[in-house]
Write an enzyme that holds these catalytic residues in place. Structure first.
Site, PDB file in Angstrom:
ATOM      1  CD  GLU A 162      -2.717  -1.363   2.451  1.00 42.82           C
ATOM      2  OE1 GLU A 162      -2.782  -0.425   3.257  1.00 42.82           O
ATOM      3  OE2 GLU A 162      -3.332  -2.432   2.623  1.00 42.82           O
ATOM      4  CD  GLU A 267      -4.548  -7.922   1.866  1.00 46.70           C
ATOM      5  OE1 GLU A 267      -5.405  -7.173   2.362  1.00 46.70           O
ATOM      6  OE2 GLU A 267      -3.317  -7.682   1.961  1.00 46.70           O
TER       7      GLU A 267
HETATM    8  O1  G3I Z   1      -2.836  -8.756  18.808  1.00 44.71           O
HETATM    9  C1  G3I Z   1      -3.324  -7.546  19.425  1.00 44.71           C
HETATM   10  C2  G3I Z   1      -3.838  -7.848  20.810  1.00 44.71           C
HETATM   11  O2  G3I Z   1      -2.747  -8.267  21.640  1.00 44.71           O
HETATM   12  C3  G3I Z   1      -4.493  -6.594  21.402  1.00 44.71           C
HETATM   13  O3  G3I Z   1      -5.059  -6.901  22.646  1.00 44.71           O
HETATM   14  C4  G3I Z   1      -5.600  -6.134  20.437  1.00 44.71           C
HETATM   15  C5  G3I Z   1      -6.322  -4.898  20.922  1.00 44.71           C
HETATM   16  O4  G3I Z   1      -5.525  -3.761  20.657  1.00 44.71           O
HETATM   17  O5  G3I Z   1      -5.004  -5.810  19.160  1.00 44.71           O
HETATM   18  C6  G3I Z   1      -4.447  -6.993  18.567  1.00 44.71           C
HETATM   19  O6  G3I Z   1      -3.873  -6.645  17.334  1.00 44.71           O
HETATM   20  C7  G3I Z   1      -4.847  -6.411  16.327  1.00 44.71           C
HETATM   21  C8  G3I Z   1      -4.509  -7.323  15.136  1.00 44.71           C
HETATM   22  O7  G3I Z   1      -5.375  -7.060  14.011  1.00 44.71           O
HETATM   23  C9  G3I Z   1      -4.641  -8.810  15.524  1.00 44.71           C
HETATM   24  O8  G3I Z   1      -5.980  -9.074  15.847  1.00 44.71           O
HETATM   25  C10 G3I Z   1      -4.723  -4.943  15.876  1.00 44.71           C
HETATM   26  O9  G3I Z   1      -5.160  -4.114  16.931  1.00 44.71           O
HETATM   27  C11 G3I Z   1      -5.593  -4.717  14.659  1.00 44.71           C
HETATM   28  O10 G3I Z   1      -5.351  -3.402  14.147  1.00 44.71           O
HETATM   29  C12 G3I Z   1      -5.185  -5.718  13.558  1.00 44.71           C
HETATM   30  O11 G3I Z   1      -6.054  -5.502  12.465  1.00 44.71           O
HETATM   31  C13 G3I Z   1      -5.545  -6.063  11.228  1.00 44.71           C
HETATM   32  C14 G3I Z   1      -5.287  -4.911  10.244  1.00 44.71           C
HETATM   33  O12 G3I Z   1      -4.854  -5.450   8.990  1.00 44.71           O
HETATM   34  C15 G3I Z   1      -4.197  -3.983  10.740  1.00 44.71           C
HETATM   35  O13 G3I Z   1      -3.005  -4.715  10.846  1.00 44.71           O
HETATM   36  C16 G3I Z   1      -6.599  -6.988  10.651  1.00 44.71           C
HETATM   37  O14 G3I Z   1      -6.733  -8.125  11.501  1.00 44.71           O
HETATM   38  C17 G3I Z   1      -6.165  -7.455   9.270  1.00 44.71           C
HETATM   39  O15 G3I Z   1      -7.202  -8.220   8.658  1.00 44.71           O
HETATM   40  C18 G3I Z   1      -5.876  -6.256   8.382  1.00 44.71           C
HETATM   41  O16 G3I Z   1      -5.394  -6.730   7.172  1.00 44.71           O
HETATM   42  C19 G3I Z   1      -4.973  -5.713   6.239  1.00 44.71           C
HETATM   43  C20 G3I Z   1      -3.778  -6.241   5.491  1.00 44.71           C
HETATM   44  O17 G3I Z   1      -2.753  -6.551   6.407  1.00 44.71           O
HETATM   45  C21 G3I Z   1      -3.328  -5.239   4.448  1.00 44.71           C
HETATM   46  N1  G3I Z   1      -4.404  -4.922   3.529  1.00 44.71           N
HETATM   47  C22 G3I Z   1      -5.609  -4.416   4.199  1.00 44.71           C
HETATM   48  C23 G3I Z   1      -6.087  -5.436   5.216  1.00 44.71           C
HETATM   49  C24 G3I Z   1      -7.341  -4.972   5.893  1.00 44.71           C
HETATM   50  O18 G3I Z   1      -7.063  -3.794   6.612  1.00 44.71           O
END
Ligand code: G3I
Length: 379
Positions: A162, A267
């Protein structure tokens, strides 16, 4: 032999026959990997609980339907490299081990991304902004360590994620602002040096937008002109029931392929809920206030919407089949509707139905229709 004994034998034999007959479809029923495996890799992202092997329902789906998987979060720079001198490979090791145990081609996601990057990456120990040379060194060190750890095991990497805006300009991330456009070249060079055999990808969303696909093609051509290795462009494909226009989407597949790289659908999901405003991106930072009207199906998807979703997926897989020589991987972003990030984005607390398997991990009817679509045209 008494009459009663004969009747009992016949009854038991008939019962056994029906039980076996009922089981045959379960054993014999093809999975997506059987029907699509000759065309391209077919898989899903795995969350850390799934790749730790604790989600048995997910593993049952994976074993039957998929031959590749990508780490949804555990290989991102924040989770895997939380402090400058500390890596946490626990979940990433589990992901690669799980893939190898379950016959899945492992894909790493993602080495350089403006989101989920750890704060320390851009600050010096005394809290000053990091210099260009130091940030370059840190990127190179991160990539060398992470890619090097899985050398020969991880098949390919989303090296940069991105970096292009919808209008085709480069995102003004900290990577770009501190290093310039060259951060992309540096990332691809470092990844190739760390594992010369691994495939290297540029990955982005909204790739059906003409300006964005043209910018991605320019990027591929620039990297190639400098002798850098790039094997594919990932079209994330976070789609809606009515966006993007599938003709534009198909034009992007063709345009990217003409740059001399493979296309990957990285994705894939289809949002069936109303958006707060018309947009078709996947900018993870978007977060809108909950409104009931934005969550119309909390107790199940109405039949007419389920039919629309089914047709959307059949239209998409018809395009993938048509372009199978240009597409090397199709990857869903989540196994079951329960796992999808779209239950919480861009509005938290909603019930979405964007994937091929429902909240009980049961295949939606469209899965069998996709299998039939490819079986009919079997190579
Ligand atoms: O693991 C932590 C946990 O320890 C903590 O308690 C919790 C609350 O803050 O957060 C957890 O991490 C979260 C993680 O997902 C794992 O569940 C993050 O906050 C959360 O922001 C993260 O969201 C992911 C997002 O990317 C940001 O990284 C989504 O699951 C994931 O599906 C999404 O995927 C992205 C691709 O990587 C890139 N393309 C877009 C796509 C959708 O946004």
């Amino acid at each position: 032999m008494t009459k009663h004994f004969t009747t009992a034998v016949i009854t038991r034999s008939l019962l056994l026959f029906w039980v076996m007959a009922a089981m045959i479809p379960a054993f014999g029923q093809k999975g997506l990997r059987d029907a699509l495996g000759n065309y391209f890799l077919i898989g899903s992202s795995l969350n850390q609980w799934q790749s730790a092997g604790t989600d048995s329902a997910a593993t049952a789906v994976v074993k039957k339907h998929f031959n590749t998987a990508v780490a949804e979060n555990c290989m991102k720079s924040g989770p895997i490299h939380p402090e400058e001198n500390r890596y946490d490979f626990t979940a990433a090791d589990q992901f690669v081990d799980y893939c190898e145990r379950n016959g899945l081609v492992p894909i790493g996601h993602c080495l350089v991304w403006h989101s989920q990057a750890p704060a320390w990456l851009f600050r010096t120990a005394d809290g000053q902004a990091v210099s260009r040379d130091e940030l370059i060194r840190r990127i190179q060190q991160h990539i060398k360590t992470v890619v090097g750890r899985y050398k020969g095991r991880v098949h390919g990497w989303d090296v940069v994620n991105e970096a292009i805006e919808d209008d085709g300009t480069l995102r003004k991330s900290l990577f770009y602002n501190i290093i310039g456009e060259e951060f992309i070249d540096i990332a691809f060079q470092a990844a190739h040096e760390a594992d010369p055999e691994a495939e290297l990808y540029y990955n982005d969303y909204s790739m059906a937008l003409p300006a964005k696909r043209e910018a991605a093609c320019r990027l591929v051509k620039r990297l190639k002109s400098k002798g850098l290795c790039i094997d594919a462009v990932g079209m994330q494909s976070h789609l809606g029931l009515h966006y993007p226009d599938l003709d534009e989407y198909e034009r992007s597949i063709e345009a990217i392929a003409q740059c001399g790289v493979k296309v990957m659908i990285t994705e894939l999901d289809v949002n069936v809920l109303p958006n707060p405003r018309s947009f078709n991106g996947a900018e993870v930072s978007q977060d809108f206030e909950y409104q009931q009207r934005l969550n119309p199906y909390p107790n199940g998807l109405p039949a007419d919407k389920a039919a629309e979703l089914q047709q959307r997926y059949l239209d998409l897989f018809t395009i993938y089949q048509r372009h199978h020589s240009q597409i090397s991987r199709v990857n869903l972003w989540g196994i079951s509707d329960a796992n999808s990030w779209l239950n919480g984005w861009p509005v938290r607390g909603r019930t979405n139905y964007p994937l091929l398997f429902d909240r009980q991990y049961q295949a939606k009817p469209v899965v069998e229709k996709i299998i039939q679509l490819f079986e009919k045209d079997r190579k």
